[in-house]
Design an enzyme around this catalytic site. Structure first.
Site, PDB file in Angstrom:
ATOM      1  N   HIS A 196      39.832  77.907  21.917  1.00 37.79           N
ATOM      2  CA  HIS A 196      38.570  78.553  22.293  1.00 37.79           C
ATOM      3  C   HIS A 196      37.556  78.534  21.155  1.00 37.79           C
ATOM      4  O   HIS A 196      36.599  79.303  21.168  1.00 37.79           O
ATOM      5  CB  HIS A 196      38.801  80.023  22.693  1.00 37.79           C
ATOM      6  CG  HIS A 196      39.590  80.219  23.944  1.00 37.79           C
ATOM      7  ND1 HIS A 196      40.932  79.952  24.029  1.00 37.79           N
ATOM      8  CD2 HIS A 196      39.219  80.649  25.180  1.00 37.79           C
ATOM      9  CE1 HIS A 196      41.365  80.227  25.250  1.00 37.79           C
ATOM     10  NE2 HIS A 196      40.343  80.654  25.968  1.00 37.79           N
ATOM     11  N   GLU A 251      37.011  73.252  36.212  1.00 40.25           N
ATOM     12  CA  GLU A 251      35.877  72.664  35.488  1.00 40.25           C
ATOM     13  C   GLU A 251      35.498  71.283  36.004  1.00 40.25           C
ATOM     14  O   GLU A 251      34.311  71.016  36.243  1.00 40.25           O
ATOM     15  CB  GLU A 251      36.143  72.627  33.974  1.00 40.25           C
ATOM     16  CG  GLU A 251      36.058  73.984  33.285  1.00 40.25           C
ATOM     17  CD  GLU A 251      37.352  74.764  33.354  1.00 40.25           C
ATOM     18  OE1 GLU A 251      38.326  74.268  33.959  1.00 40.25           O
ATOM     19  OE2 GLU A 251      37.409  75.879  32.795  1.00 40.25           O
TER      20      GLU A 251
END
Lengths: 336, 325
Positions: B129, B60
């Site tokens: 998440h 990321e």
């Protein structure tokens, strides 16, 4: 110390064009040296605030590489960034004004020493976070590849960046996607005050960077002719082959990590080590060649030095006399 | 108008922009050959190929910062964050780089890019998440933060995001990808940032919300209407920039405000709304501004505990009644 691998040509056999190029290399290194000396003075006078990192000792790396660029190429750097913009031809007045936080500065006084930008000269930023510039440069090279341009991107950073996770993520992507980026680590032996052998599991950084599917090499960063010869070869390779390249330039800074470090050599290195490296001063080495081979005389060099001192003095005057940013500038440029 | 779900509306905006401008490209984890974790990019790899729909390594910070550099040089990256919980990994690239480069360069280097992906609770996706964290980004000057609630808004706002010259945080919601609605077919249809949408009119209380909160509030409004309570629902759509004028206008009518969001309550976005309402519309208030928000815990896995951690329509209805009491 690393031995010079590429033997510089002696200047005596060179053409007048080459002689002019040699003199220009010296002139650029001297401009950086004198400019940095003036910065140090301005910092002691509290005209420059915050963090100030001087490039004294490392001039050959920026000057040698940047001398080989073309107009479609780009440069991204770290926070010790004055040398890059000066070598790229930024106006010393605008650079000094930025360091003094004035509205006439390169970034209107909003960036400061660590955050210089000069789009017209292809400099896309100095960055204050270790490793940050590597992602930016990788993206700039991605654009060159995406748009099928023939430009290359130079990315300068220090040996401390070798330990940033971002560097390894970017090396992987650059290798995966064949991006035309040249990663140049200026290994000056210290990440601030932590020596290479105390921060890197492998002290041969070219070896450490060798697993990502693109070439890597070590070069002597103290000899500008050597840097220039290596840069010419590396830039040609990347421009033609369209793949990344990693260069470890062995160099040394003759001053503290930041101008705030008032004791030199500091607690983390010895006076003997500093003196030993100063014997390899990139300006002195080139000067010996230029004078020895009759490319330029001592008195002509003195004239050049006087001219450069005048340029730096004028930059300091311009910065001093420039206005501070107006209060309205505070909220300008937050959003485009 | 065409009927389509939220997911397809987002994909349609991407297709229109990929067709319009060769500088637009998509990059993210498993968006290509795998077709996207939430199938938003389904079919795009086959249609546009690996140059424009790029499967990124699980890096990321790497691919976000690469997008920043590409954007500075004039490309228009649309980055998919597999879930915004992973956006934290790229926080330095978003906040210290993307958001600050325009300012610190004295206006020389805009960073026109979009980072989009699901944010907020799905179904039992647990601690790493499920969180949306929009306040973290709205807090940072230099970013715009978009949280669409309907298919039409998602399409119109994403189009605006890709045309914008700034870094845009675009937060979709995993629970509303399947929600259907009318979407204008005009490829020039765009929704400006900083313009709230009143999704329901009412006189008794104002609910200020966005994203999934809009759907929860509409459900709560139905229950409340049966008891004669008519709430007004203001969908902010973008929280940076924010349209407080619409909020103040509504509060001037109802004199009560309740903020609803999935994100954590403590120091969450509801606190900003409450602060601004009391600061600028104090005289209009007949009750304290209330917050209905996620519980201040890491998201638990247990179905039972998860239900207690996220706002429900019952929570909203109860808060409205408390404001009216």
């Amino acid at each position: 110390m690393l031995k010079t691998k590429v033997k510089p040509k002696t200047a005596s056999k060179t053409t007048s064009k080459e002689k002019a190029e040699l003199i220009e290399l010296y002139r650029q290194m001297l401009l950086i040296r004198r400019f940095e000396e003036q910065c140090n003075v301005a910092y002691r006078q509290a005209k420059i605030g915050g963090y100030l990192h001087l490039y004294i000792g490392q001039e050959a790396v920026a000057v040698g590489f940047i001398s080989q660029l073309q107009k479609q190429d780009r440069v991204v750097g770290h926070y010790r960034d004055h040398g890059y913009v000066l070598a790229l031809g930024s106006d010393p007045k605008a650079v000094m004004a930025e360091l003094l936080g004035k509205e006439t500065g390169l970034c209107k006084g909003k960036g400061g020493s660590m955050h210089l930008y000069d789009r017209d000269k292809n400099f896309l930023g100095g960055y204050g976070i270790i490793g940050g510039m590597i992602g930016i440069a990788t993206g700039v090279a991605f654009k060159q590849r995406y748009m099928q341009e023939d430009g290359v991107t130079l990315c300068f950073f220090g040996d401390g960046s070798m330990n940033a996770g971002l560097l390894h993520e970017c090396f992987n992507m650059a290798g995966l996607w064949d991006l035309p980026v040249i990663y140049i680590v200026e290994n000056n032996k210290y990440a601030m005050g932590t020596a290479l052998e105390h921060h890197s599991s492998e002290t041969n950084l070219a070896k450490r960077a060798s697993v990502y599917g693109f070439p890597s090499k070590q070069i002597d960063g103290m000899d500008v002719l050597s840097v220039r010869a290596e840069a010419r070869e590396v830039i040609k390779h990347v421009r033609e082959k369209r793949e990344p390249y990693f260069v470890e330039a062995i160099t040394y800074r003759f001053v503290g990590h930041g101008a705030a470090d008032i004791t030199d050599p500091g607690s983390y290195r010895t006076k003997e080590e500093l003196e030993e490296w100063k014997e390899r001063d990139p300006l002195e080495s080139l000067k010996a060649i230029l004078v020895g081979d009759g490319v330029i005389s001592e008195s002509e060099l003195q004239t050049m030095d006087d001219e450069i001192k005048a340029i730096v003095k004028e930059a300091a005057r311009f910065a001093d006399e420039s206005a501070d940013p107006p209060p309205d500038a505070l909220f300008e440029d937050v959003l485009a | 108008m065409a009927q389509m779900n939220y997911r397809d509306a987002i994909r349609l905006a991407l297709i229109e922009e990929l067709d319009r401008d060769e500088r637009v490209f998509l990059i993210g984890e498993d968006i290509g050959r795998y077709q996207g974790t939430f199938r938003v990019t389904e079919g795009l790899f086959d249609k546009y190929g690996p140059t424009r729909v790029i499967d990124a390594p699980i890096s990321e910070p790497g691919f976000v910062s690469m997008a920043v550099g590409a954007a500075m040089e004039g490309l228009k990256p649309v980055v998919e964050m597999m879930t915004w919980s992973f956006g934290i990994l790229a926080m330095d690239q978003i906040v210290n780089h993307a958001a600050k480069i325009y300012y610190k360069s004295g206006g020389a280097c805009p960073v026109p890019m979009v980072i989009r992906g699901p944010a907020g609770p799905g179904k039992q996706l647990a601690a790493q998440h499920s969180h949306s964290l929009e306040t973290w980004f709205a807090h940072s000057p230099g970013l715009k933060v978009v949280l669409p609630s309907t298919p039409a808004d998602a399409k119109g706002l994403l189009k605006t995001a890709i045309h914008d010259n700034n870094p845009i945080i675009f937060m979709e919601h995993p629970q509303i990808y399947g929600v259907k609605g009318d979407v204008p077919e005009d490829p020039n249809f765009k929704i400006p940032f900083g313009v709230a949408d009143v999704k329901r009119e009412g006189n008794h209380a104002t609910i200020v919300t966005y994203s999934r909160g809009v759907h929860l509030s509409l459900e709560a409004a139905k229950q409340l209407a049966e008891e004669g309570i008519e709430v007004e629902i203001v969908d902010l759509r973008t929280i940076a920039p924010i349209d407080m004028e619409t909020v103040f206008r509504s509060v001037a009518k109802t004199h009560r405000a309740i903020v609803v969001h999935d994100d954590w309550r403590f120091a969450g976005f509801g606190a900003e709304i409450a602060a601004q309402v009391q600061e600028y519309a104090f005289d209009e208030l007949d009750a304290p501004v209330l917050r209905v928000a996620g519980a201040d815990v890491p998201m638990p896995y247990s179905r039972v505990l998860e239900k207690l951690a996220v706002p429900t329509e019952q929570d909203i209805a109860a808060a409205v009644k408390r404001a009216l009491a």
